[in-house]
Design a protein around this motif. Sequence first.
Motif, PDB file in Angstrom:
ATOM      1  N   MET A 116     -64.546  51.976 -26.748  1.00 57.87           N
ATOM      2  CA  MET A 116     -64.020  52.431 -25.449  1.00 57.87           C
ATOM      3  C   MET A 116     -63.026  53.561 -25.684  1.00 57.87           C
ATOM      4  O   MET A 116     -62.174  53.496 -26.568  1.00 57.87           O
ATOM      5  N   LYS A 117     -63.141  54.593 -24.825  1.00 50.77           N
ATOM      6  CA  LYS A 117     -62.217  55.708 -24.930  1.00 50.77           C
ATOM      7  C   LYS A 117     -60.862  55.326 -24.355  1.00 50.77           C
ATOM      8  O   LYS A 117     -60.753  54.457 -23.495  1.00 50.77           O
ATOM      9  N   LEU A 118     -59.818  56.046 -24.833  1.00 47.30           N
ATOM     10  CA  LEU A 118     -58.447  55.745 -24.431  1.00 47.30           C
ATOM     11  C   LEU A 118     -58.237  55.959 -22.939  1.00 47.30           C
ATOM     12  O   LEU A 118     -57.573  55.155 -22.259  1.00 47.30           O
ATOM     13  N   ASN A 119     -58.871  57.047 -22.390  1.00 49.58           N
ATOM     14  CA  ASN A 119     -58.727  57.322 -20.946  1.00 49.58           C
ATOM     15  C   ASN A 119     -59.306  56.193 -20.117  1.00 49.58           C
ATOM     16  O   ASN A 119     -58.731  55.773 -19.098  1.00 49.58           O
ATOM     17  N   SER A 120     -60.452  55.687 -20.566  1.00 49.25           N
ATOM     18  CA  SER A 120     -61.104  54.591 -19.856  1.00 49.25           C
ATOM     19  C   SER A 120     -60.262  53.311 -19.933  1.00 49.25           C
ATOM     20  O   SER A 120     -60.136  52.560 -18.954  1.00 49.25           O
ATOM     21  N   PHE A 121     -59.653  53.075 -21.101  1.00 47.66           N
ATOM     22  CA  PHE A 121     -58.801  51.894 -21.282  1.00 47.66           C
ATOM     23  C   PHE A 121     -57.580  51.944 -20.350  1.00 47.66           C
ATOM     24  O   PHE A 121     -57.252  50.974 -19.668  1.00 47.66           O
ATOM     25  N   PHE A 122     -56.936  53.129 -20.307  1.00 48.02           N
ATOM     26  CA  PHE A 122     -55.764  53.290 -19.429  1.00 48.02           C
ATOM     27  C   PHE A 122     -56.154  53.129 -17.962  1.00 48.02           C
ATOM     28  O   PHE A 122     -55.401  52.551 -17.160  1.00 48.02           O
ATOM     29  N   LYS A 123     -57.350  53.607 -17.609  1.00 49.70           N
ATOM     30  CA  LYS A 123     -57.819  53.499 -16.221  1.00 49.70           C
ATOM     31  C   LYS A 123     -58.002  52.044 -15.834  1.00 49.70           C
ATOM     32  O   LYS A 123     -57.576  51.594 -14.753  1.00 49.70           O
ATOM     33  N   GLN A 124     -58.606  51.257 -16.756  1.00 47.30           N
ATOM     34  CA  GLN A 124     -58.786  49.824 -16.484  1.00 47.30           C
ATOM     35  C   GLN A 124     -57.455  49.080 -16.414  1.00 47.30           C
ATOM     36  O   GLN A 124     -57.274  48.174 -15.607  1.00 47.30           O
TER      37      GLN A 124
ATOM     38  N   GLU B  57     -70.874  44.012 -19.605  1.00 49.55           N
ATOM     39  CA  GLU B  57     -70.451  43.150 -20.709  1.00 49.55           C
ATOM     40  C   GLU B  57     -69.842  43.986 -21.839  1.00 49.55           C
ATOM     41  O   GLU B  57     -68.778  43.649 -22.399  1.00 49.55           O
ATOM     42  N   LYS B  58     -70.497  45.094 -22.169  1.00 45.61           N
ATOM     43  CA  LYS B  58     -69.994  45.978 -23.218  1.00 45.61           C
ATOM     44  C   LYS B  58     -68.637  46.565 -22.848  1.00 45.61           C
ATOM     45  O   LYS B  58     -67.729  46.694 -23.678  1.00 45.61           O
ATOM     46  N   LYS B  59     -68.490  46.903 -21.557  1.00 48.66           N
ATOM     47  CA  LYS B  59     -67.243  47.487 -21.060  1.00 48.66           C
ATOM     48  C   LYS B  59     -66.079  46.494 -21.184  1.00 48.66           C
ATOM     49  O   LYS B  59     -64.970  46.846 -21.614  1.00 48.66           O
ATOM     50  N   LYS B  60     -66.338  45.226 -20.849  1.00 48.44           N
ATOM     51  CA  LYS B  60     -65.296  44.209 -20.890  1.00 48.44           C
ATOM     52  C   LYS B  60     -64.922  43.839 -22.328  1.00 48.44           C
ATOM     53  O   LYS B  60     -63.755  43.615 -22.653  1.00 48.44           O
ATOM     54  N   VAL B  61     -65.917  43.778 -23.196  1.00 53.86           N
ATOM     55  CA  VAL B  61     -65.641  43.489 -24.612  1.00 53.86           C
ATOM     56  C   VAL B  61     -64.820  44.619 -25.235  1.00 53.86           C
ATOM     57  O   VAL B  61     -63.870  44.384 -26.002  1.00 53.86           O
ATOM     58  N   GLY B  62     -65.162  45.852 -24.873  1.00 57.42           N
ATOM     59  CA  GLY B  62     -64.411  47.002 -25.374  1.00 57.42           C
ATOM     60  C   GLY B  62     -62.963  46.989 -24.881  1.00 57.42           C
ATOM     61  O   GLY B  62     -62.033  47.316 -25.634  1.00 57.42           O
ATOM     62  N   PHE B  63     -62.766  46.594 -23.628  1.00 58.99           N
ATOM     63  CA  PHE B  63     -61.399  46.517 -23.074  1.00 58.99           C
ATOM     64  C   PHE B  63     -60.577  45.459 -23.819  1.00 58.99           C
ATOM     65  O   PHE B  63     -59.400  45.681 -24.168  1.00 58.99           O
ATOM     66  N   LYS B  64     -61.233  44.304 -24.064  1.00 55.29           N
ATOM     67  CA  LYS B  64     -60.527  43.227 -24.773  1.00 55.29           C
ATOM     68  C   LYS B  64     -60.130  43.669 -26.181  1.00 55.29           C
ATOM     69  O   LYS B  64     -58.994  43.427 -26.625  1.00 55.29           O
ATOM     70  N   LYS B  65     -61.048  44.346 -26.859  1.00 57.40           N
ATOM     71  CA  LYS B  65     -60.764  44.796 -28.217  1.00 57.40           C
ATOM     72  C   LYS B  65     -59.596  45.798 -28.222  1.00 57.40           C
ATOM     73  O   LYS B  65     -58.675  45.716 -29.045  1.00 57.40           O
ATOM     74  N   MET B  66     -59.630  46.739 -27.294  1.00 54.27           N
ATOM     75  CA  MET B  66     -58.562  47.753 -27.202  1.00 54.27           C
ATOM     76  C   MET B  66     -57.233  47.105 -26.808  1.00 54.27           C
ATOM     77  O   MET B  66     -56.163  47.480 -27.297  1.00 54.27           O
ATOM     78  N   TYR B  67     -57.313  46.116 -25.911  1.00 52.34           N
ATOM     79  CA  TYR B  67     -56.098  45.425 -25.429  1.00 52.34           C
ATOM     80  C   TYR B  67     -55.385  44.730 -26.596  1.00 52.34           C
ATOM     81  O   TYR B  67     -54.165  44.874 -26.786  1.00 52.34           O
ATOM     82  N   PHE B  68     -56.152  43.989 -27.407  1.00 51.37           N
ATOM     83  CA  PHE B  68     -55.543  43.247 -28.501  1.00 51.37           C
ATOM     84  C   PHE B  68     -55.142  44.160 -29.673  1.00 51.37           C
ATOM     85  O   PHE B  68     -54.207  43.847 -30.419  1.00 51.37           O
ATOM     86  N   SER B  69     -55.829  45.295 -29.802  1.00 51.45           N
ATOM     87  CA  SER B  69     -55.393  46.284 -30.793  1.00 51.45           C
ATOM     88  C   SER B  69     -54.022  46.839 -30.403  1.00 51.45           C
ATOM     89  O   SER B  69     -53.122  46.989 -31.238  1.00 51.45           O
ATOM     90  N   SER B  70     -53.890  47.127 -29.111  1.00 52.17           N
ATOM     91  CA  SER B  70     -52.598  47.619 -28.599  1.00 52.17           C
ATOM     92  C   SER B  70     -51.520  46.558 -28.768  1.00 52.17           C
ATOM     93  O   SER B  70     -50.367  46.866 -29.126  1.00 52.17           O
ATOM     94  N   LEU B  71     -51.901  45.298 -28.508  1.00 48.72           N
ATOM     95  CA  LEU B  71     -50.949  44.199 -28.669  1.00 48.72           C
ATOM     96  C   LEU B  71     -50.477  44.106 -30.123  1.00 48.72           C
ATOM     97  O   LEU B  71     -49.288  43.881 -30.396  1.00 48.72           O
TER      98      LEU B  71
END
Length: 655
Positions: free
Chosen positions: A1-9, A85-99
């Motif tokens: 997931m791209k950073l812009n997409s992550f911030f948007k979500q 499904e891919k979008k949500k998994v990517g968000f979770k991965k980015m979220y926990f990486s940020s955490l």
Amino acid sequence: MKLNSFFKQCHEKEVFKMLSIYVVSAWVILQVLSITWQPLGLPQKSVTFLIIILLLCFPLYIFFLWKFRLAPINTPGEELDEKEEKKKVGFKKMYFSSLGIITSLCVITVFLIVNKNFSRDKSDLLPVIVKSDKIAVLKFGNNTGDPKYDIVSKMASDWIIHGITENQVAQVITQDLVDEYKTILKGKKIDEDETTIVKEYLKPSKIISGNFYLKNGNLLFQGMLIDGKTNKTNISFKPTECPASNPLQCIEELNESITGYFITEDKKGLMLQETPPKYEAYKFLLEAKYSNDNQEYINLLNKAITADSTYFEPKVLRVAHFYNQKEFKKSDSLLKLIKPDSYTNKRQLNLLNMYEALLKGDNHTVYKSILKEYEIAPFDLKTNRTALVVALQYVNRPEDVEAIYKTVAMDSMNLQNCSDCTTRIYVKAYADIELGKYREAISIIENAQNETEVKILNRPLVIAYVRSGKEDALSQFLRKINIIATPAETQELYLQAGKEYLLKNDIPKAEEYFNKITNAESGIVDSKMLADALYYKEQFAKAEKVLKEVHTKKPKDIDVLAKLAISNFKIGNLSEAKKNLNILENLRAAYQFGEVDYALGQYYAAANNKPELYKHLLKAVASGHLYHWKYFKNDPHFTKYINSKEFEEVMNFWK
């Protein structure tokens, strides 16, 4: 997931909104605590602790935000296509990486805060010099005209460098490094002047330099500290002179002055003199301040003065020490030997005026002076303690005590190793008693005695128990004292309890405690104590007999003479009473602070001679007599008079 997409979500799921709530709330809490920690009596590092807690809780908050607000990705029964499904998994991965990144940053920040604020060994009494930028120590100029002294130039700089590095003042730029730069820069278009090289290439914050020359067969050293940026001389150290055969003597003395400057540089506001003391003298003074032994204390002060004869503070502390030991003549003679650095140094003059006023009994000037000193150093324990004592006992202002007392937080103090701390509690308890705040007095004493048994707090506790009507607590406390204390200490408290009941006009209860003394086994009661118990029981014939014996042994005891004269009067022996009053008058001497007039006031109170009573009490207080737990309105002699207008004038004399 791209950073812009992550911030948007994150924006759509209100993640940023929830994070901003935490950050803003944390900021508000910190602001409130930074203002209120002192009034609430919290430790000084409360704000630091809160910052650590908020930093550690931030990653947990982000995790719980996921668990309870964003998860699960798929709600039960919800069908998602492959893209969602891919979008949500990517968000979770980015979220926990940020955490993970945020957690690492928080942990590193907490480690730095802890290391900065809590790693120092607080038990170290010697001064810690704050590290500064680089300091250049240049070779001292040989102005003697004799090449044989060139080695002294190098010796001086090496010795000063050793002093700076040994005490971890700063990183040092040595003469060797300057000489090396001279060699490297040869042939370049640069002036080879040392000062230019040091300023342009090495850029120290401060430069130490100096020179020496011959004067009447002696070497005279002069040193100075120059600002590395402005080239302005910060300080010229006092010249030192020594035999030409022993230049090290001068070098050591100059080194002491330089190290002393650095060690006190960040304490300029608290320094009592314009020039810094020698380092060795400062160490002795600091050790003295932490000493609880009177002899060791005065020995260390003397060592500080010997190490630096111009050091003002230990000289003043020595005057205070002998004053507190009631060696007034010695205190006065030492005071007369002290000269201020200049007659423009207002702080030195203020302290000298204060001790002069103390020895004269001018309590108004004493209080005015100590408040000036307190404004400069409110957190200094000795200054704070002195301000408390003067407010309560010298000018009868118990209402001023609490504000001064609260300036220094007591929650982290070790009472076993801090005599100033127990004295502060002692004064605060008596101030509360004077203001009728008996519960507060009992609480502060009991809390202190839960930590350590302090004998000086026993008397105010007895007084507070009696005045608050806590007879059961008093009886229980005195039973304990009877077991653990000496007979003399126990009898002192029995006598105090009896006198307190006299002040309440509860004669039967007072006699109950006086009887514990008069009925004690022969040989375990001091004759003065027995005489006092009989006296306050108004058994004046018996008291007179014992007081005569005590007077024979202590012919200059003013309290004994006063009670003997009163006993003479009460049993009708007026000629003896007059004789003892004459003896009392002849005992007048310097540094008594109204003691004779106070004793005469007691006599005329017993004789119900109001004009003489008030005249002598006013003379006593004007001469510097203390307001204390056993004087004036706390003295059973004056129970009948304490509500009169004249007595109120005595109590408010210095207000």
